[in-house]
Design an enzyme around this catalytic site. Sequence first.
Site, PDB file in Angstrom:
ATOM      1  N   GLU A  33       2.924   8.874  23.451  1.00 47.56           N
ATOM      2  CA  GLU A  33       3.081   9.035  22.054  1.00 47.56           C
ATOM      3  C   GLU A  33       4.240   8.896  21.561  1.00 47.56           C
ATOM      4  O   GLU A  33       5.285   9.570  22.082  1.00 47.56           O
ATOM      5  CB  GLU A  33       2.210  10.262  21.702  1.00 47.56           C
ATOM      6  CG  GLU A  33       1.461  10.388  20.380  1.00 47.56           C
ATOM      7  CD  GLU A  33       0.191   9.449  20.634  1.00 47.56           C
ATOM      8  OE1 GLU A  33       0.029   8.241  20.090  1.00 47.56           O
ATOM      9  OE2 GLU A  33      -0.814   9.672  21.264  1.00 47.56           O
ATOM     10  N   ASP A 171      -0.711   0.382  17.497  1.00 46.48           N
ATOM     11  CA  ASP A 171      -2.116   0.344  16.728  1.00 46.48           C
ATOM     12  C   ASP A 171      -2.426  -1.100  16.564  1.00 46.48           C
ATOM     13  O   ASP A 171      -3.573  -1.360  16.697  1.00 46.48           O
ATOM     14  CB  ASP A 171      -1.943   1.255  15.407  1.00 46.48           C
ATOM     15  CG  ASP A 171      -1.475   2.495  15.874  1.00 46.48           C
ATOM     16  OD1 ASP A 171      -1.186   2.939  16.946  1.00 46.48           O
ATOM     17  OD2 ASP A 171      -1.106   3.080  14.834  1.00 46.48           O
TER      18      ASP A 171
HETATM   19  C1  GLA Z   1       1.076   6.086  14.869  1.00 45.72           C
HETATM   20  C2  GLA Z   1       1.970   4.763  14.679  1.00 45.72           C
HETATM   21  C3  GLA Z   1       2.154   4.202  15.864  1.00 45.72           C
HETATM   22  C4  GLA Z   1       2.592   4.847  16.973  1.00 45.72           C
HETATM   23  C5  GLA Z   1       1.971   6.554  17.058  1.00 45.72           C
HETATM   24  C6  GLA Z   1       2.274   7.622  17.988  1.00 45.72           C
HETATM   25  O1  GLA Z   1      -0.270   5.872  15.144  1.00 45.72           O
HETATM   26  O2  GLA Z   1       1.290   3.900  13.848  1.00 45.72           O
HETATM   27  O3  GLA Z   1       3.030   3.094  16.061  1.00 45.72           O
HETATM   28  O4  GLA Z   1       3.953   5.183  16.773  1.00 45.72           O
HETATM   29  O5  GLA Z   1       1.689   6.847  15.736  1.00 45.72           O
HETATM   30  O6  GLA Z   1       2.538   7.294  19.294  1.00 45.72           O
END
Ligand code: GLA
Length: 385
Positions: A33, A171
């Site tokens: 994360e 994501d």
């Molecule tokens: C969000 C962001 C990702 C990532 C997560 C944390 O989902 O869109 O790019 O940084 O938070 O891991």
Amino acid sequence: MQDPAALVEAFRKEFGGEPRLYRAPGRVNLIGEHTDYNDGFVLPAALEMATWVAAAPRNDRRLCIRSRLYGQDASFDLDDPAPTPRHDWTDYVRGVALMLGCEGRPVGGANVLIASDVPVGSGLSSSAALEVSVGYALLDLAGDIVDRRRLALACQRAENEFVGMRCGIMDQFIACHGEAAHALLLDCRSLEYRLVPIDAKVRVVICNSMVRHALAGSEYNLRRQECERGVALLGAVLPGVRALRDVDMAGLERHAGLLPELTLRRCRHVVSENARVQQAAAALQAGRVDAFGRLMNASHRSMRDDYEISCGEIDILVELAWRSEGVLGSRMTGGGFGGCTVSLVEAGAVEAFGAAIVTGYVKATGRTPEVFVCSPGPGVCHAVS
Ligand code: GLA
């Protein structure tokens, strides 16, 4: 799960004509994360929950979009010389069309009807599912061959530059490249990836806290700034450090005195999390699910104490999971400040686990959590009705 035939029928009623159908999944991040924007490693899986798009080309340069979720519509001129964000869901759609255009893709006018069963604002990446489903649809309608890596990057760029959220690539990448029954280990610097099968004796269970604290967006960008500060200070003494990805725990400890206390804790999360992701992927590959679970627990503690992105409700869900029979590990998933937890649970213990979580969480907070047992699904694709 959306009913594709009903979506086609709704498209015919609302726009007329025959649409093509596409779907892109939400995601759950098993571990890793806030490492993606530090050029680090992540291990997400695509969900069966997805955003669906029914779309057909138009003869003009307008993008006409309707969302069944929001019950709203909007229409944009693709050639608008000064497009400005509206600060709502339409920015994701328009942003993707704009970025694909900027990159020279042949995006044309289209009618687009959107439906989704990815819960919004719950850390399961409904926004990337929306971006990627629309981006894929626009490219396919234009007869362009979809390069998934480029599509993921264009969608991230839309979010960074048009929506104003400085997200990393995780994501959008998993929404493009997910595979059924697998997690995906991604190196966010090189974008090289490896699929890791999820052991059949365990289940990935998502618990939605049903809360989302308003500071999520602003705190996200602040975490990025702290990481950048850490890189600037460490880079002065550690040659070759371009991102926290280039720092290991020994290096961080050696130079801890250079960093303000807060920056040190933020960096410690990212540096330790990167190491955990790689250990976790190796453990999953080898079927060492106990070791994987322990790494998830350590990841949660690090997010809670060093990165400070958890919240009371999420900690309650995680602690309930840690106390449940048959739970190998549990942690918050996604950007933070609410949303969902992810737990790795022995297949035979899932039902009792779900019941214990619901009872315990209702008792502690008065809210009823949603519990989903997920079977990782495929990345964005053309769908049939
Ligand atoms: C969000 C962001 C990702 C990532 C997560 C944390 O989902 O869109 O790019 O940084 O938070 O891991």
